[in-house]
Every structure is written in C-alpha cells, then in structure tokens.
Design a protein around this motif. Sequence first.
Motif, PDB file in Angstrom:
ATOM      1  N   ALA A 170      46.368 -14.065   0.473  1.00  0.00           N
ATOM      2  CA  ALA A 170      45.053 -14.336   1.188  1.00  0.00           C
ATOM      3  C   ALA A 170      44.139 -15.333   0.543  1.00  0.00           C
ATOM      4  CB  ALA A 170      44.698 -13.167   1.849  1.00  0.00           C
ATOM      5  N   SER A 182      42.497 -14.124   7.861  1.00  0.00           N
ATOM      6  CA  SER A 182      43.957 -14.208   7.245  1.00  0.00           C
ATOM      7  C   SER A 182      44.853 -13.217   7.462  1.00  0.00           C
ATOM      8  CB  SER A 182      43.799 -14.324   5.685  1.00  0.00           C
ATOM      9  OG  SER A 182      43.798 -13.208   5.058  1.00  0.00           O
ATOM     10  N   LYS A 197      47.670 -14.343   9.542  1.00  0.00           N
ATOM     11  CA  LYS A 197      48.438 -15.526   9.202  1.00  0.00           C
ATOM     12  C   LYS A 197      49.250 -15.352   7.839  1.00  0.00           C
ATOM     13  CE  LYS A 197      44.583 -18.038  10.969  1.00  0.00           C
ATOM     14  NZ  LYS A 197      43.477 -19.228  10.697  1.00  0.00           N
ATOM     15  N   VAL A 198      48.733 -14.269   7.037  1.00  0.00           N
ATOM     16  CA  VAL A 198      49.299 -14.035   5.862  1.00  0.00           C
ATOM     17  C   VAL A 198      50.963 -13.428   5.837  1.00  0.00           C
ATOM     18  CG1 VAL A 198      48.459 -11.839   5.432  1.00  0.00           C
ATOM     19  CG2 VAL A 198      49.031 -13.340   3.323  1.00  0.00           C
ATOM     20  N   HIS A 204      43.363 -18.921   1.853  1.00  0.00           N
ATOM     21  CA  HIS A 204      42.066 -18.687   2.643  1.00  0.00           C
ATOM     22  C   HIS A 204      40.851 -18.885   1.894  1.00  0.00           C
ATOM     23  CE1 HIS A 204      45.550 -17.754   5.363  1.00  0.00           C
ATOM     24  NE2 HIS A 204      44.809 -18.119   6.402  1.00  0.00           N
TER      25      HIS A 204
END
Length: 371
Positions: free
Chosen positions: A307, A321, A324-325, A311
């Motif tokens: 992350a 994040s 998305k991570v 990000h």
Amino acid sequence: MNTTPASPSRADRPGGTPVRIGVLAPLSPPGWAEAGRHLLAGMELAVGEVNDADGIAGRPLELVVRDTAADPHRAAAAMDELAGLGVAAVAGEYHSVVARAAAARADALGLPFLCSSAVLDALTEGPTDWVARLPPAQSHGWRIYGDFLLGAGHRRVAVATQPSVYWASGTAVLRDHLAPHGGTVTAFDMSALTVAELCDALVAHRATALLLLVGHPEPAGPIVRAVRADRRLATVLIGAPAGQPELPGWAASLGDDGAAVPFLRYLPEQLTPLGARVRTALGERLADAPSFVAFEGHDTIAVLAEALRSHGTDRADIARSWAKVEVEGTRGPIRFTRTPGIGVWQWVWAPVQVVDRDPAAPERFRVLHTG
C-alpha cells in the motif's frame, strides 16, 4: 512502551527519514504475551525483507511498538499517541475486544488500521474506510468449527465461558449453527462455578463436548486437567475454537493432557512457496515452530508495504488503497472487499482448519477438518 527498530541496520539498507508503522500487540500479562511475541516476530521479519528490498521508495520501514496487555483503554490511548507521533498506519493486535477499541479510535482519528489477528465480527460500530482486517470474521470460522462438531457427532455441547463480548459472540454463533441440526449449546459461567462444579454440571447435562471459551493459562489449564482426570467425563471432547493450543506454551503447561483439543487455525494445508520460506525464517527467529499468528504478522506488513509503495504515505491514500491492493501472502493471494455484515475491509477469506495436537506426538498437529 517502546519503539522497536524493525531489524539491525546495515550499510546497504535504505536511508532517509523512516516510514513508521505503529504496532499494537499483547506483550505482557494479562494479555496473551506468547501470541503477541509471535505476531511481532512475523512483522519484524517482514520489515527486514522490505528494507532489504530498498524499503519504501528508498526510505526504511520502522515499527513503533506498543504493548496493549489486553487492555482496550490502553490500546485506545496508544492509538492517540501513535497518531501524534506521525505513523502512516497502525497494525496488529490479537485480542478482539482490544482490537475493537483500536478500530474505533482509528475511525475517529482518520488513521489507517490493519487488524492482524482479531476476529470479532463487529470490529466497528458501523462501516468505515479506515480499517481493514486479515483474519476471517468469527462467524465464518466458528461456523466451520460447528461443522466439525456436527461431523464428529456432537449435539450436546457445553461451553465453559467468562464474561466477554468475544466469548458471548462465539457462543451465539455456535448455538445458531448447531440448532437447525438438533444441537444444543449450554453455557457455564466460570466466574460463578468452581472447576469441580463444572465437572458435575457436565455429567448432569450429558455433554459430549466441552469448549473452552476462557483465558489461558487460567482457567483453561485447570479445567483441562480436571476433566481429563474425571472418569465420568472420559469420552467428552475438549475443544478450544479460539486457538489456545496453537502456541508452545499450551503444550509446555499441559503436557499430554493438552493433546487432542481441536482448535481453529488460519493456515492452508499447503503453504505458498513464500510461506514455506517464511516458516523457516520464523522458526529460526522464534526458536519454536511458528504459529498462524506469526504468519498473520508477516502478511500484515506485506500488505502495508505494498500500500505504501503503490499509494504513498498519506493516511487517506492508504485507507483508499484497501480496495485496490493485492499481495501474494504466505497463505495465498490477499485482497480486500466489502462483506455483508462486516463494517471493515475484509480479506475473504483466510484459509481455515480445525486441528489438534497429536496424542502420540504433541508437537505435531493433525488436520481434522477444513473450511
């Protein structure tokens, strides 16, 4: 309370201002300090690996560790302190009630918190974007334990319990899961009963299984020894879904009496190649077989490092994040989603096993059921 460098410094490791991650763990009584030690060992190993790989954009990763001692108020105060120290995020905690207090402060402070090892479903009062969690929710794991009990023919289940939101929640999960199959769950409050009175109650109830929803080593140890010694209860299964038998201290204190006590463990039947390598490194660091808690610690830092790399170190960006991570963890691919009934970002799901210590060799685990 102390600040713990992640690993010994080396000339070829990244320099500059460290990226700091706060850590909460039970490292002293009445917390389960052995679990805290394994959790921290996994984190420290992962931090060393991150720093060997150029850190976070050339900056070293550093842990700022605070001992919760299983105290929710102490955890909340630590969250305030860590926020003031400028940590990018906070990770950790083993005890569910303590993690719930930390999660509440994380939401109030706008501080990302990745919960490493606490399973209480209601980790927060409502939905939040500031908190994510690696271990499976209690309702998921304990239903799998309920399936194990049913498969083994247990319909008259007793629980020895203590006043706690966590124990009460676990009892409710088991009761709701067993009831449609004709199973019953009867709770015995160990704050009101002696161990001898519990044994008498188990006989009167005709229980076929006793689950330990109590602290370790007290009163779990005396209960196990008393039930094992009572001939009237020779066929009663003793179980510990919360995982007390996982760590070496259980076997050291109970010996042969501590074998054949099924518990939940969050490991796959086969570790990933990364997991196998980490298991070896953790064994050297701990001088013991690493528990699932140590793997949770390692995976926590792996997620946060990804992350931070992808990000940045801004707290709001880290919280964004979670959606998305994606990380290859020691126990499989990790990604977070929104799950009905769970207010935090959740890995759905970590692998779940029911295992026990083999009576023929208590240092060896037997897999009894997988979910």
